[in-house]
Structures are given as structure tokens and as C-alpha cells.
Design a protein around this motif. Structure first.
Motif, PDB file in Angstrom:
ATOM      1  N   GLY A   5       5.311   3.238 -24.311  1.00  0.00           N
ATOM      2  CA  GLY A   5       6.434   4.161 -24.327  1.00  0.00           C
ATOM      3  C   GLY A   5       6.882   4.649 -22.974  1.00  0.00           C
ATOM      4  N   ALA A   6       6.602   3.891 -21.910  1.00  0.00           N
ATOM      5  CA  ALA A   6       6.995   4.304 -20.573  1.00  0.00           C
ATOM      6  C   ALA A   6       8.515   4.318 -20.440  1.00  0.00           C
ATOM      7  CB  ALA A   6       6.401   3.353 -19.526  1.00  0.00           C
ATOM      8  N   GLY A   7       9.025   5.289 -19.727  1.00  0.00           N
ATOM      9  CA  GLY A   7      10.452   5.353 -19.449  1.00  0.00           C
ATOM     10  C   GLY A   7      10.835   4.375 -18.359  1.00  0.00           C
ATOM     11  N   PRO A   8      12.124   4.286 -18.015  1.00  0.00           N
ATOM     12  CA  PRO A   8      12.583   3.312 -17.012  1.00  0.00           C
ATOM     13  C   PRO A   8      11.840   3.423 -15.691  1.00  0.00           C
ATOM     14  CG  PRO A   8      14.452   4.276 -18.158  1.00  0.00           C
ATOM     15  CD  PRO A   8      13.252   5.041 -18.608  1.00  0.00           C
ATOM     16  N   ALA A   9      11.606   4.624 -15.208  1.00  0.00           N
ATOM     17  CA  ALA A   9      10.960   4.798 -13.913  1.00  0.00           C
ATOM     18  C   ALA A   9       9.498   4.377 -13.935  1.00  0.00           C
ATOM     19  CB  ALA A   9      11.071   6.250 -13.453  1.00  0.00           C
ATOM     20  N   ALA A  10       8.856   4.474 -15.126  1.00  0.00           N
ATOM     21  CA  ALA A  10       7.434   4.142 -15.233  1.00  0.00           C
ATOM     22  C   ALA A  10       7.191   2.718 -15.716  1.00  0.00           C
ATOM     23  CB  ALA A  10       6.744   5.130 -16.175  1.00  0.00           C
ATOM     24  N   THR A  11       8.262   1.975 -16.001  1.00  0.00           N
ATOM     25  CA  THR A  11       8.113   0.612 -16.506  1.00  0.00           C
ATOM     26  C   THR A  11       7.358  -0.278 -15.525  1.00  0.00           C
ATOM     27  OG1 THR A  11      10.166   0.775 -17.778  1.00  0.00           O
ATOM     28  CG2 THR A  11       9.381  -1.439 -17.267  1.00  0.00           C
ATOM     29  N   TYR A  12       7.514   0.006 -14.236  1.00  0.00           N
ATOM     30  CA  TYR A  12       6.960  -0.876 -13.203  1.00  0.00           C
ATOM     31  C   TYR A  12       5.711  -0.291 -12.556  1.00  0.00           C
ATOM     32  CZ  TYR A  12      11.649  -2.457 -14.055  1.00  0.00           C
ATOM     33  OH  TYR A  12      12.795  -2.876 -14.684  1.00  0.00           O
ATOM     34  N   ASP A  13       5.140   0.733 -13.174  1.00  0.00           N
ATOM     35  CA  ASP A  13       3.919   1.344 -12.645  1.00  0.00           C
ATOM     36  C   ASP A  13       2.798   0.308 -12.545  1.00  0.00           C
ATOM     37  OD1 ASP A  13       5.112   3.763 -12.424  1.00  0.00           O
ATOM     38  OD2 ASP A  13       4.066   4.719 -14.111  1.00  0.00           O
ATOM     39  N   GLY A  14       2.123   0.302 -11.431  1.00  0.00           N
ATOM     40  CA  GLY A  14       0.962  -0.560 -11.250  1.00  0.00           C
ATOM     41  C   GLY A  14       1.245  -1.922 -10.657  1.00  0.00           C
ATOM     42  N   LEU A  15       2.514  -2.336 -10.608  1.00  0.00           N
ATOM     43  CA  LEU A  15       2.809  -3.670 -10.082  1.00  0.00           C
ATOM     44  C   LEU A  15       2.367  -3.810  -8.630  1.00  0.00           C
ATOM     45  CD1 LEU A  15       6.347  -4.575 -11.509  1.00  0.00           C
ATOM     46  CD2 LEU A  15       4.106  -5.300 -12.345  1.00  0.00           C
ATOM     47  N   HIS A  16       2.620  -2.793  -7.815  1.00  0.00           N
ATOM     48  CA  HIS A  16       2.272  -2.916  -6.393  1.00  0.00           C
ATOM     49  C   HIS A  16       0.760  -2.944  -6.189  1.00  0.00           C
ATOM     50  CE1 HIS A  16       2.039   1.438  -6.949  1.00  0.00           C
ATOM     51  NE2 HIS A  16       1.342   1.507  -5.835  1.00  0.00           N
ATOM     52  N   TRP A  17       0.009  -2.254  -7.071  1.00  0.00           N
ATOM     53  CA  TRP A  17      -1.454  -2.319  -6.951  1.00  0.00           C
ATOM     54  C   TRP A  17      -1.966  -3.711  -7.319  1.00  0.00           C
ATOM     55  CZ3 TRP A  17      -2.720   1.177  -3.893  1.00  0.00           C
ATOM     56  CH2 TRP A  17      -2.281   2.493  -3.998  1.00  0.00           C
ATOM     57  N   LEU A  26       0.822  -1.212   0.000  1.00  0.00           N
ATOM     58  CA  LEU A  26       0.000   0.000   0.000  1.00  0.00           C
ATOM     59  C   LEU A  26       0.857   1.263   0.000  1.00  0.00           C
ATOM     60  CD1 LEU A  26      -2.851   1.284   0.221  1.00  0.00           C
ATOM     61  CD2 LEU A  26      -2.581   1.140   2.716  1.00  0.00           C
ATOM     62  N   ILE A  27       1.941   1.260   0.775  1.00  0.00           N
ATOM     63  CA  ILE A  27       2.772   2.467   0.882  1.00  0.00           C
ATOM     64  C   ILE A  27       3.966   2.425  -0.081  1.00  0.00           C
ATOM     65  CG2 ILE A  27       2.085   2.795   3.285  1.00  0.00           C
ATOM     66  CD1 ILE A  27       4.856   1.737   4.103  1.00  0.00           C
ATOM     67  N   TRP A  28       3.955   1.498  -1.030  1.00  0.00           N
ATOM     68  CA  TRP A  28       5.054   1.332  -1.974  1.00  0.00           C
ATOM     69  C   TRP A  28       5.494   2.637  -2.640  1.00  0.00           C
ATOM     70  CZ3 TRP A  28       7.970  -2.949  -2.732  1.00  0.00           C
ATOM     71  CH2 TRP A  28       8.817  -2.966  -3.864  1.00  0.00           C
ATOM     72  N   PRO A  29       4.576   3.503  -3.087  1.00  0.00           N
ATOM     73  CA  PRO A  29       5.025   4.737  -3.772  1.00  0.00           C
ATOM     74  C   PRO A  29       5.861   5.656  -2.883  1.00  0.00           C
ATOM     75  CG  PRO A  29       2.710   4.298  -4.239  1.00  0.00           C
ATOM     76  CD  PRO A  29       3.114   3.363  -3.143  1.00  0.00           C
ATOM     77  N   LEU A  30       5.822   5.484  -1.570  1.00  0.00           N
ATOM     78  CA  LEU A  30       6.582   6.349  -0.672  1.00  0.00           C
ATOM     79  C   LEU A  30       8.063   5.999  -0.647  1.00  0.00           C
ATOM     80  CD1 LEU A  30       4.142   6.506   2.394  1.00  0.00           C
ATOM     81  CD2 LEU A  30       4.316   8.106   0.471  1.00  0.00           C
ATOM     82  N   ALA A  31       8.416   4.800  -1.139  1.00  0.00           N
ATOM     83  CA  ALA A  31       9.814   4.361  -1.099  1.00  0.00           C
ATOM     84  C   ALA A  31      10.560   4.924  -2.303  1.00  0.00           C
ATOM     85  CB  ALA A  31       9.896   2.835  -1.084  1.00  0.00           C
ATOM     86  N   THR A  32      11.034   6.149  -2.168  1.00  0.00           N
ATOM     87  CA  THR A  32      11.697   6.826  -3.275  1.00  0.00           C
ATOM     88  C   THR A  32      13.217   6.843  -3.135  1.00  0.00           C
ATOM     89  OG1 THR A  32      11.389   8.933  -2.113  1.00  0.00           O
ATOM     90  CG2 THR A  32       9.704   8.299  -3.723  1.00  0.00           C
ATOM     91  N   GLY A  34      -0.233  -6.477  -6.918  1.00  0.00           N
ATOM     92  CA  GLY A  34       0.123  -7.313  -5.777  1.00  0.00           C
ATOM     93  C   GLY A  34      -0.803  -7.102  -4.603  1.00  0.00           C
ATOM     94  N   LEU A  35      -1.156  -5.844  -4.318  1.00  0.00           N
ATOM     95  CA  LEU A  35      -2.051  -5.547  -3.202  1.00  0.00           C
ATOM     96  C   LEU A  35      -3.429  -6.174  -3.411  1.00  0.00           C
ATOM     97  CD1 LEU A  35      -2.604  -4.023  -0.561  1.00  0.00           C
ATOM     98  CD2 LEU A  35      -3.190  -2.011  -1.942  1.00  0.00           C
ATOM     99  N   ALA A  36      -3.930  -6.151  -4.626  1.00  0.00           N
ATOM    100  CA  ALA A  36      -5.242  -6.751  -4.907  1.00  0.00           C
ATOM    101  C   ALA A  36      -5.239  -8.241  -4.574  1.00  0.00           C
ATOM    102  CB  ALA A  36      -5.626  -6.515  -6.369  1.00  0.00           C
ATOM    103  N   TRP A  37      -4.172  -8.938  -4.966  1.00  0.00           N
ATOM    104  CA  TRP A  37      -4.069 -10.361  -4.656  1.00  0.00           C
ATOM    105  C   TRP A  37      -4.024 -10.598  -3.140  1.00  0.00           C
ATOM    106  CZ3 TRP A  37      -5.273 -14.179  -7.629  1.00  0.00           C
ATOM    107  CH2 TRP A  37      -5.041 -14.135  -9.010  1.00  0.00           C
ATOM    108  N   ILE A  38      -3.238  -9.802  -2.430  1.00  0.00           N
ATOM    109  CA  ILE A  38      -3.102  -9.989  -0.979  1.00  0.00           C
ATOM    110  C   ILE A  38      -4.423  -9.715  -0.263  1.00  0.00           C
ATOM    111  CG2 ILE A  38      -1.925  -9.200   1.102  1.00  0.00           C
ATOM    112  CD1 ILE A  38      -0.146 -10.848  -0.697  1.00  0.00           C
ATOM    113  N   LEU A  39      -5.130  -8.674  -0.672  1.00  0.00           N
ATOM    114  CA  LEU A  39      -6.426  -8.384  -0.046  1.00  0.00           C
ATOM    115  C   LEU A  39      -7.427  -9.504  -0.297  1.00  0.00           C
ATOM    116  CD1 LEU A  39      -6.803  -4.553  -0.789  1.00  0.00           C
ATOM    117  CD2 LEU A  39      -6.184  -5.656   1.375  1.00  0.00           C
ATOM    118  N   ALA A  40      -7.399 -10.072  -1.498  1.00  0.00           N
ATOM    119  CA  ALA A  40      -8.276 -11.212  -1.786  1.00  0.00           C
ATOM    120  C   ALA A  40      -7.908 -12.403  -0.909  1.00  0.00           C
ATOM    121  CB  ALA A  40      -8.167 -11.583  -3.265  1.00  0.00           C
ATOM    122  N   ALA A  41      -6.598 -12.605  -0.691  1.00  0.00           N
ATOM    123  CA  ALA A  41      -6.146 -13.703   0.167  1.00  0.00           C
ATOM    124  C   ALA A  41      -6.620 -13.505   1.603  1.00  0.00           C
ATOM    125  CB  ALA A  41      -4.620 -13.806   0.119  1.00  0.00           C
ATOM    126  N   ILE A  42      -6.570 -12.267   2.094  1.00  0.00           N
ATOM    127  CA  ILE A  42      -7.035 -11.989   3.452  1.00  0.00           C
ATOM    128  C   ILE A  42      -8.509 -12.322   3.589  1.00  0.00           C
ATOM    129  CG2 ILE A  42      -7.476 -10.157   5.131  1.00  0.00           C
ATOM    130  CD1 ILE A  42      -4.917  -8.777   4.131  1.00  0.00           C
TER     131      ILE A  42
END
Length: 403
Positions: free
Chosen positions: A364-376, A290-296, A378-386
Motif C-alpha cells: 500500500g505504498a504511496g507514489p513517493a514510497a513506491t521506490y523505497d529501497g531501490l538505491h540500497w 549512498l546519498i540518494w535520499p538527499l536528492a529531494t 543498487g548500492l549493495a551490488w556496487i559494493l560487491a563489485a568493488i
């Protein structure tokens, strides 16, 4: 003069050998994720295609764990375990010299069949060797090999991959496999033969909604974690601009807290209960995602990974205990299927992450945006597991805690 080793000494020797075998298997399973930066660079493939090595291997291990368990019932376990480690070593040695991605993919696929054999069969053997009063501790001990691999193996693979190249990381697994095969041959007694699991046990497991729900929690947890974890090495490099030493340190940091979580689990699981441990572990992982975007920065990422590390390995261990307590008479089938679910989750997560990375690159995402959305994802799967885990726990409570 020294006499023959006592029964306790023989058991201790076998436990250490099998623990080292699991450490070796864990190092081999993690070698692609740890050295992914150099692998995609050396073989000139995309991050998405490199991640498919993880997904394909996980699929093979998922299918192989229950399939091989059904096929090896009459084998001498000493020979079986040694043969699986030798196969693992040869496969990783050949992978180390594979000239192209097309050559590496089938070699990787065949190599990981050993992981589908060794880990569940080592647990079954330890259940046979150890006396009842030491059985649980002995099985937990040999599974510490995986935790130690997460602490040591991932950082070493990352450092070797960055400093010397992914081929040397694969070569290290080959050397470890040879050592583990020799140790298991020396420490394990001959003549241990376990019966194949009954078809009726498999049928009962597959038709029990609560047991299958608990196993599905394992798969969902794996999918949530590997949606991100499969691509975390290039994420550290491209997004956080971490160098080889910092990437290795982050893997070590994560693995250390994974080991700590497992040690805490073994101390408190009987007091708290496996289902509550699972819920708490999943919640810790969900918080990190959930707080993944804060890790800069590297330091912020290290702090963010603490909850995930504490929960990640503990969740799988607690799931094993949970299944064993829910239906002890079906433990053999449940453990094999739960192992399969771990690998299924890894395959689904890595494949889903690959698709998202490929989609980002296509737009056309740049290197920093290549991984956009991965944590969301992952979070969806974990919430479903809970959610599913809570439902299964309540269903078991209505039945008096038994399946």
C-alpha cells in the motif's frame, strides 16, 4: 574530377557509419526507460510490469551476444550489420503500433536481438579494417555512439514520450535504424568475413577464475545501476514532481557527464591503469547511491547524478580495456562475454527493482514510497563489485599482470 577515396578516407567513412549504428542501437536500448512514464500510462500497466520490458530485453541481449557471435562466423559483415539494423527498424516500427502490452513484449524481445549482433560485430569489423596503429582509437570511436545516445537519446525519448507519447519515441528509433542501415551499406566494404570464435577460447575463459571475476564485476555494476536507473523516469515524475522538460534535462545532464567520463578515460587510462579506473568509477557510483535520499529536488538530483554519470560509462569502457590487457589472446571471447555481462546486469537489476517496486505497492505504498529501497539494493551490488574487482586486481598482480 575526384578520384577514388583513399584507404584513410574509407576507414573514416566506416568509423562514422558504425558509430552512428551504435548510436541507433543505444537509442533503441534506452527507449523504454526514457519513455516509461507514457508507456505504462498508455498501456495501463504498472511500473513494475513496464520495467520487465527492460529486464526481458536485457536477458535476450545477454544470451544473444555470445550465441550470435558463435553463429555468424562465415557471414559477410556488411550484409550482417545492415540486416541487423533493418531488423531493428522493423521491430521498433511494429512496436510503435503495438495495441497492448502483451503484443509489445514479444516484439521488443525480437527487436533487441539486433543489439546483440551489431555492437560486438561492429567492434570486430573495426579491428579488422583499421591498421594496428589506429585500431584502439577506431574501436573507442565507434563505441562513442553509445555515449552520445546517452546524452541525446535518453532526453529525446523522455521529451517525446511526455509530449507526444511513447509510440513516437519507438518510431524515431525505426527512422534512425533505416538511416543507419543505408549509411553502413554505403560506407562498409563488402567481403569482410571473420572466423567463428574457437570453442577452446570459450572453454579457457569460462574456466579462468580471475577473468570470470572481472566479467562478474561488469554484471554486478550493471545490476547496481539498473536497480535504480530502470525506474528513474517515473521516479523523477512521481517523487520529484519533475515535468517533461525537467526530466529530459536530467537525462541530458547525466548523459553529458557520462560522455565526459569516457573522454577522460581515453586520456588517462594508460597512465592510471584500467583496474584503478574501474575502482574509481565504481566508487563514484556508490557515492551517488549512498546519498540518494538527499536528492529531494530536481537541482539536488542533478548534483547527485554527477559522480554517477562520470563513473557509469567509464566503468564499462575500462572493463573492456582491462580484459584486453589481461588476456589479449582471448580478446574476442572476452569482449563478447563482457557485452553479455552488461546486459545480464541490466536484466538482474531491472528485475530486482521490479520485485521491490511490486512489494512496495502490495503493502500500500504511496507514489513517493513506491521506490523505497531501490538505491540500497543498487548500492549493495556496487559494493560487491568493488570488492570483487579489488580481489581480481590483486590476483593479476600476483601473476605479473597477466591472466
Amino acid at each position: 574530377m575526384t578520384g577514388e577515396p583513399t584507404a584513410h578516407q574509407r576507414l573514416s567513412q566506416a568509423r562514422w557509419a558504425l558509430m552512428f549504428g551504435n548510436f541507433t542501437i543505444g537509442c533503441g536500448v534506452m527507449v523504454v526507460a526514457g519513455s516509461l512514464n507514457d508507456l505504462i500510462r498508455s498501456l495501463d500497466v504498472s511500473v513494475a510490469l513496464g520495467g520487465q520490458l527492460i529486464a526481458v530485453a536485457a536477458i535476450v541481449m545477454c544470451i544473444g551476444a555470445p550465441t550470435m557471435a558463435a553463429l555468424v562466423g562465415g557471414w559477410d559483415r556488411r550484409k550482417l550489420l545492415v540486416a541487423s539494423l533493418v531488423w531493428y527498424g522493423v521491430g521498433h516500427a511494429l512496436s510503435a503500433v503495438a495495441p497492448t502490452y502483451a503484443a509489445l513484449l514479444p516484439l521488443r524481445t525480437l527487436s533487441v536481438l539486433s543489439a546483440a549482433v551489431f555492437t560486438p560485430q561492429a567492434a570486430a569489423v573495426m579491428g579488422q579494417l583499421a591498421p594496428p596503429e589506429e585500431r584502439g582509437r577506431s574501436i573507442i570511436f565507434i563505441f562513442l555512439g553509445w555515449s552520445v545516445a546517452s546524452v541525446i537519446g535518453m532526453p529525446i525519448h523522455s521529451f517525446i514520450g511526455e509530449a507526444f507519447g511513447f509510440r513516437w519515441a519507438f518510431g524515431l528509433v525505426a527512422v534512425l535504424s533505416a538511416g543507419a542501415a543505408w549509411w553502413v551499406w554505403r560506407a562498409m566494404p563488402a567481403g569482410i568475413v571473420l572466423p567463428a570464435m574457437r570453442l577452446a577460447a570459450w572453454r579457457e575463459v569460462f574456466t579462468h577464475p580471475v577473468l570470470m571475476a572481472i566479467i562478474a564485476v561488469t554484471a554486478m555494476s550493471g545490476a547496481g545501476q539498473f536497480s535504480v536507473f530502470a525506474y528513474i523516469a517515473p521516479y523523477y515524475r512521481q517523487v520529484l514532481h519533475a515535468d517533461a522538460a525537467e526530466t529530459s534535462a536530467l537525462f541530458f545532464w547525466f548523459g553529458a557527464f557520462g560522455l565526459a567520463g569516457n573522454l577522460l578515460l581515453s586520456r588517462f587510462i594508460d597512465r592510471i591503469g584500467a583496474a584503478r579506473i574501474v575502482a574509481g568509477s565504481l566508487t563514484l557510483m556508490a557515492f551517488s547511491l549512498l546519498i540518494w535520499p538527499l536528492a529531494t529536488s530536481v537541482v539536488a538530483m542533478a548534483l547527485l547524478m554527477v559522480p554517477w554519470g562520470l563513473g557509469g560509462f567509464a566503468s564499462n569502457s575500462a572493463q573492456q580495456a582491462r580484459l584486453g590487457g589481461a588476456a589479449p589472446e582471448l580478446a574476442s571471447a572476452l569482449m563478447a562475454l563482457n557485452t553479455s555481462a552488461i546486459y545480464l546486469g541490466q536484466a538482474v537489476g531491472a528485475a530486482g527493482g521490479s520485485a521491490m517496486v511490486a512489494a512496495n505497492l502490495a503493502r500500500g505504498a504511496g507514489p513517493a514510497a513506491t521506490y523505497d529501497g531501490l538505491h540500497w539494493m543498487g548500492l549493495a551490488w556496487i559494493l560487491a563489485a568493488i570488492g570483487l574487482s579489488v580481489w581480481a586486481h590483486r590476483a593479476l598482480q600476483r601473476n605479473g599482470g597477466r591472466a
